[in-house]
Design a protein around this motif. Structure first.
Motif, mmCIF file in Angstrom:
data_model
loop_
_atom_site.group_PDB
_atom_site.id
_atom_site.type_symbol
_atom_site.label_atom_id
_atom_site.label_comp_id
_atom_site.label_asym_id
_atom_site.label_seq_id
_atom_site.Cartn_x
_atom_site.Cartn_y
_atom_site.Cartn_z
ATOM 1 N N PRO A 1 7.020 1.427 14.911
ATOM 2 C CA PRO A 1 6.557 2.667 14.274
ATOM 3 C C PRO A 1 7.705 3.576 13.855
ATOM 4 C CG PRO A 1 5.253 2.204 16.233
ATOM 5 C CD PRO A 1 6.396 1.228 16.236
ATOM 6 N N LEU A 2 8.754 3.646 14.663
ATOM 7 C CA LEU A 2 9.872 4.535 14.348
ATOM 8 C C LEU A 2 10.580 4.109 13.060
ATOM 9 C CD1 LEU A 2 11.378 5.042 17.930
ATOM 10 C CD2 LEU A 2 9.639 6.381 16.751
ATOM 11 N N GLN A 3 10.691 2.822 12.847
ATOM 12 C CA GLN A 3 11.298 2.339 11.609
ATOM 13 C C GLN A 3 10.434 2.696 10.404
ATOM 14 O OE1 GLN A 3 12.291 -1.841 11.544
ATOM 15 N NE2 GLN A 3 12.760 -1.827 9.362
ATOM 16 N N LEU A 4 9.125 2.564 10.563
ATOM 17 C CA LEU A 4 8.225 2.941 9.476
ATOM 18 C C LEU A 4 8.318 4.435 9.181
ATOM 19 C CD1 LEU A 4 5.142 0.761 10.431
ATOM 20 C CD2 LEU A 4 6.477 0.571 8.320
ATOM 21 N N PHE A 5 8.478 5.257 10.218
ATOM 22 C CA PHE A 5 8.661 6.691 10.008
ATOM 23 C C PHE A 5 9.939 6.961 9.209
ATOM 24 C CE2 PHE A 5 6.468 7.606 14.360
ATOM 25 C CZ PHE A 5 5.243 7.229 13.817
ATOM 26 N N ARG A 6 11.026 6.268 9.577
ATOM 27 C CA ARG A 6 12.307 6.476 8.892
ATOM 28 C C ARG A 6 12.234 6.051 7.438
ATOM 29 N NH1 ARG A 6 14.288 4.596 14.011
ATOM 30 N NH2 ARG A 6 14.377 2.450 13.226
ATOM 31 N N GLU A 7 11.530 4.963 7.182
ATOM 32 C CA GLU A 7 11.462 4.425 5.824
ATOM 33 C C GLU A 7 10.471 5.170 4.940
ATOM 34 O OE1 GLU A 7 12.529 -0.220 7.055
ATOM 35 O OE2 GLU A 7 10.463 0.370 6.579
ATOM 36 N N ALA B 1 7.329 12.912 15.667
ATOM 37 C CA ALA B 1 6.102 13.357 14.996
ATOM 38 C C ALA B 1 6.398 14.110 13.704
ATOM 39 C CB ALA B 1 5.291 14.233 15.953
ATOM 40 N N LYS B 2 7.423 14.938 13.718
ATOM 41 C CA LYS B 2 7.747 15.722 12.519
ATOM 42 C C LYS B 2 8.206 14.818 11.390
ATOM 43 C CE LYS B 2 10.430 19.703 10.937
ATOM 44 N NZ LYS B 2 11.392 20.784 11.329
ATOM 45 N N ARG B 3 9.065 13.847 11.702
ATOM 46 C CA ARG B 3 9.532 12.917 10.678
ATOM 47 C C ARG B 3 8.356 12.139 10.090
ATOM 48 N NH1 ARG B 3 14.558 10.226 10.107
ATOM 49 N NH2 ARG B 3 15.133 10.796 12.254
ATOM 50 N N ALA B 4 7.432 11.738 10.960
ATOM 51 C CA ALA B 4 6.268 10.972 10.504
ATOM 52 C C ALA B 4 5.357 11.795 9.612
ATOM 53 C CB ALA B 4 5.488 10.451 11.703
ATOM 54 N N GLY B 5 5.337 13.124 9.858
ATOM 55 C CA GLY B 5 4.415 13.991 9.133
ATOM 56 C C GLY B 5 3.100 14.187 9.857
ATOM 57 N N MET B 6 3.047 13.799 11.138
ATOM 58 C CA MET B 6 1.800 13.832 11.885
ATOM 59 C C MET B 6 1.237 15.248 12.042
ATOM 60 S SD MET B 6 0.377 14.369 15.169
ATOM 61 C CE MET B 6 1.413 13.916 16.541
ATOM 62 N N LYS B 7 -0.028 15.390 11.683
ATOM 63 C CA LYS B 7 -0.737 16.662 11.840
ATOM 64 C C LYS B 7 -1.846 16.563 12.893
ATOM 65 C CE LYS B 7 0.131 18.015 7.031
ATOM 66 N NZ LYS B 7 1.199 18.973 7.412
ATOM 67 N N LEU C 1 0.826 -1.206 0.000
ATOM 68 C CA LEU C 1 0.000 0.000 0.000
ATOM 69 C C LEU C 1 0.862 1.259 0.000
ATOM 70 C CD1 LEU C 1 -2.830 -0.982 2.520
ATOM 71 C CD2 LEU C 1 -2.899 -1.036 0.018
ATOM 72 N N LEU C 2 1.922 1.259 0.791
ATOM 73 C CA LEU C 2 2.803 2.427 0.835
ATOM 74 C C LEU C 2 3.503 2.646 -0.513
ATOM 75 C CD1 LEU C 2 4.327 1.883 4.373
ATOM 76 C CD2 LEU C 2 3.149 3.967 3.629
ATOM 77 N N LYS C 3 3.915 1.562 -1.144
ATOM 78 C CA LYS C 3 4.652 1.661 -2.406
ATOM 79 C C LYS C 3 3.754 2.006 -3.579
ATOM 80 C CE LYS C 3 7.626 -0.989 -5.553
ATOM 81 N NZ LYS C 3 8.279 -2.306 -5.797
ATOM 82 N N GLY D 1 7.003 11.463 6.391
ATOM 83 C CA GLY D 1 5.956 12.375 5.948
ATOM 84 C C GLY D 1 4.637 11.749 5.567
ATOM 85 N N ARG D 2 4.537 10.424 5.586
ATOM 86 C CA ARG D 2 3.328 9.780 5.063
ATOM 87 C C ARG D 2 2.253 9.533 6.109
ATOM 88 N NH1 ARG D 2 3.228 5.984 0.108
ATOM 89 N NH2 ARG D 2 1.294 7.209 0.015
ATOM 90 N N PHE D 3 2.633 9.639 7.391
ATOM 91 C CA PHE D 3 1.695 9.255 8.457
ATOM 92 C C PHE D 3 1.118 10.516 9.096
ATOM 93 C CE2 PHE D 3 5.040 6.097 7.953
ATOM 94 C CZ PHE D 3 4.298 4.994 7.578
ATOM 95 N N THR D 4 0.194 11.134 8.379
ATOM 96 C CA THR D 4 -0.292 12.451 8.790
ATOM 97 C C THR D 4 -1.261 12.398 9.966
ATOM 98 O OG1 THR D 4 -1.946 12.304 7.028
ATOM 99 C CG2 THR D 4 0.053 13.527 6.550
#
Length: 292
Positions: A210-216, A254-260, A185-187, A219-222
């Motif tokens: 979750p942190l690994q998913l943020f790194r990889e 949160a910033k790396r993840a893109g969380m709003k 789904l991400l790809k 910005g996608r996890f708003t």
């Protein structure tokens, strides 16, 4: 004795501090504390007004809706009436979980269009897909098909002034020939059309970081679901801050993840009543997570 020069300097510093305060306050307030209303699924359909009043008094400023249907709207209340109740309690429905029928399988847009209309009426920012039925997610080809449908829905939402998001459970992390559904789904989705609402509990429950998913996928996890895991029984939820998930390390990214936006959710295992539990979760977040 204070000289005129010292007074002027001190006054200037104080004025500068006052001018700086609004931007600081904005930085603190932009991550408002939200609640996924499914947490109160026993109470909400019985008395919408009283329940939302208690949500507001517990300290929440945003909510994520659930339960919409074409026939009954929100438990017999129209989207416009529901919006008025939210407004009366100073609550904003920035996102909503909407069932969209068979769209992900056959492309029927009937329920998706109704969900878009309801989201627009509520003045939401996001329309979120909460779940994929088992028959539609058996293998990697199914997930590629889902990704294509999400891109289509994302275009429809963008044309309506909305954003589309996808909310995970744990089944997305099952492997299909060496790749997980979530990876597909991400790809396969367009990052400008499809956002992700990460349910932190289900990511941890599935054994992922979750942190690994943020790194990889920066910005996608708003959006996030902030839902804690019981220390003794991982199958159960618990109030945020009283379980086993390290939210402090997650919120630092949160910033790396893109969380709003984020939403507290607790589906079971309430200590006392549900209103006391959401209040404690809100207080923990306010005192320990968003002031880092």
């Amino acid at each position: 004795m204070t000289s005129r020069r010292t007074f002027i300097i001190n006054s200037s510093l104080a004025a500068a501090a006052v001018l700086a305060m609004p931007s600081f306050a904005f930085a603190m307030n932009k991550k408002e504390i939200g609640l996924q209303l499914y947490t109160l699924r026993e109470e909400l359909p019985k008395d919408i007004k009283a329940t939302l009043a208690k949500v507001s008094s517990a300290g929440f400023t945003t909510v994520e809706t659930y339960g919409f249907s074409i026939r009954d709207q929100f438990w017999g209340v129209s989207a416009a009436e529901f919006k008025a109740i939210l407004d009366a309690n100073d609550l904003k429905a920035v996102s909503g979980h909407y069932g969209i029928g068979s769209f992900l399988d056959d492309g029927d847009t009937t329920e998706l269009k109704a969900a878009i209309a309801a989201s627009k009426t509520l003045e939401s920012a996001y329309l979120t897909i909460p779940w994929v039925d088992p028959p539609f997610r058996k293998n990697s080809d199914d997930y590629k098909k889902i990704a294509g449908r999400l891109n289509e829905a994302g275009k429809m939402c963008r044309e309506a002034g909305l954003k589309l998001a996808y909310h995970n459970h744990d089944f997305e992390f099952e492997s299909h020939n060496g790749v997980t559904g979530y990876e597909i789904l991400l790809k396969e989705t367009d990052k400008d059309l499809v956002h992700f609402e990460m349910d932190l509990y289900w990511v941890v429950r599935s054994g992922k970081d979750p942190l690994q998913l943020f790194r990889e996928n920066p910005g996608r996890f708003t959006m996030w679901h902030v839902k804690d895991m019981d220390k003794l029984n991982p199958a159960l939820n618990t109030g945020v801050g009283s379980g086993s998930i390290d939210f402090k390390s997650i919120f630092k990214e949160a910033k790396r993840a893109g969380m709003k936006y984020f939403f507290v959710e607790q589906e079971n295992n309430f200590a006392g009543n549900s209103f006391d539990s959401i209040k404690k979760s809100c207080d923990f977040i306010s005192n320990n997570l968003i002031r880092q």
